[in-house]
Design an enzyme around this catalytic site. Sequence first.
Site, PDB file in Angstrom:
ATOM      1  N   GLU A   1       0.784  -1.146   0.156  1.00 43.64           N
ATOM      2  CA  GLU A   1       0.078  -0.038   0.081  1.00 43.64           C
ATOM      3  C   GLU A   1       0.960   1.165   0.106  1.00 43.64           C
ATOM      4  OE1 GLU A   1      -3.001  -0.058  -0.567  1.00 43.64           O
ATOM      5  OE2 GLU A   1      -3.318  -2.424  -0.491  1.00 43.64           O
TER       6      GLU A   1
ATOM      7  N   GLY B   1       1.840   2.572  -3.349  1.00 42.79           N
ATOM      8  CA  GLY B   1       1.888   3.225  -4.566  1.00 42.79           C
ATOM      9  C   GLY B   1       2.600   2.403  -5.755  1.00 42.79           C
TER      10      GLY B   1
ATOM     11  N   LYS C   1       2.087  -8.875 -13.807  1.00 46.83           N
ATOM     12  CA  LYS C   1       1.524  -9.114 -12.110  1.00 46.83           C
ATOM     13  C   LYS C   1       1.687 -10.647 -11.747  1.00 46.83           C
ATOM     14  CE  LYS C   1       0.195  -7.736  -8.068  1.00 46.83           C
ATOM     15  NZ  LYS C   1       0.877  -6.706  -7.260  1.00 46.83           N
TER      16      LYS C   1
ATOM     17  N   THR D   1      -3.425 -10.827  -5.013  1.00 45.61           N
ATOM     18  CA  THR D   1      -3.986 -11.144  -3.773  1.00 45.61           C
ATOM     19  C   THR D   1      -5.051 -10.198  -3.458  1.00 45.61           C
ATOM     20  OG1 THR D   1      -2.503 -10.169  -2.323  1.00 45.61           O
ATOM     21  CG2 THR D   1      -1.919 -12.314  -3.027  1.00 45.61           C
TER      22      THR D   1
ATOM     23  N   GLY E   1       3.708  -6.628  -2.254  1.00 41.27           N
ATOM     24  CA  GLY E   1       4.309  -6.217  -1.081  1.00 41.27           C
ATOM     25  C   GLY E   1       5.760  -5.764  -1.289  1.00 41.27           C
TER      26      GLY E   1
ATOM     27  N   GLY F   1       6.355   6.760  -3.957  1.00 44.14           N
ATOM     28  CA  GLY F   1       5.118   6.330  -4.568  1.00 44.14           C
ATOM     29  C   GLY F   1       4.072   7.156  -4.399  1.00 44.14           C
ATOM     30  N   SER F   2       3.921   8.086  -3.365  1.00 45.07           N
ATOM     31  CA  SER F   2       2.728   8.911  -3.029  1.00 45.07           C
ATOM     32  C   SER F   2       3.243  10.157  -2.304  1.00 45.07           C
ATOM     33  CB  SER F   2       1.889   8.311  -2.220  1.00 45.07           C
ATOM     34  OG  SER F   2       0.768   8.977  -1.847  1.00 45.07           O
TER      35      SER F   2
ATOM     36  N   GLU G   1       0.556  12.230  -4.476  1.00 44.37           N
ATOM     37  CA  GLU G   1      -0.385  11.472  -3.847  1.00 44.37           C
ATOM     38  C   GLU G   1      -1.924  11.929  -4.627  1.00 44.37           C
ATOM     39  OE1 GLU G   1      -1.390  11.350   0.944  1.00 44.37           O
ATOM     40  OE2 GLU G   1      -1.595  13.528  -0.070  1.00 44.37           O
TER      41      GLU G   1
END
Length: 239
Positions: free
Chosen positions: A12, A14, A37, A41, A113, A171-172, A202
């Site tokens: 989580e 990004g 990918k 999951t 992850g 990532g954000s 973001e």
Amino acid sequence: MPVLVVSGTGTEIGKTVVTSAIAAAAVAAGRSVAVLKPAQTGVGPGEPGDAAEAARLAGPSVTTLELVRYPEPLAPDTAARRSGLATLAPAAIAEAASRLAADHDLVLVEGAGGLLVRFDEKGHTLADAARLLAAPVLVVAPAGLGTLNSTALTAEALRARDLSPFGVVVGSWPATPDLAARCNLADLPDVSGIPLLGAVPEGSGALEPAAFRTAAPGWLAPRLHGTWSAESFLADWQA
């Protein structure tokens, strides 16, 4: 760089949006792109996963492939065990990426992850697939407090496995970054030994796809087919 593995310092943070941005920038630069990918999951049958999101944001010309899917939002090995489905070996990931690389200029392999999340009962990880592919690894990291440690640990894990860290992308990047985030911009390359290659704002994943594709090159450095400058970005946010 026919294959680039996209990992992260955690979940989580990004990775999918960064993968989508790289794909969009590469397409804008005239490259043919595929997004792989290996293990999705936490998504049910028929629901769009991360690969589909990359195609939605980066454009319909992007080829996507998902190898396995597990319904619970867990590490792939754990999710496979609980669902009774087969696990995924690194050789299968490498084979799929190699097939895509035969027909595309760039293949982006997005992990699940962090780098050392287990894919199978033997403890294989995304790092094992990257080693089979002899592919560099891009690290996606969060902006704030704690990211220096997790990024440095990821860099150490890569080098311990004779893998090449390609760069770090935030990532954000928050609209109003705090002191830690602003300091981390300069410290991330020093602490990890990996160049800073971009910062994705973001909320970028919520943009309309056309706006996302237009903006994406401005979030990424030239090594990722963009126009972003680390020096200029640091000057803008100098603490």
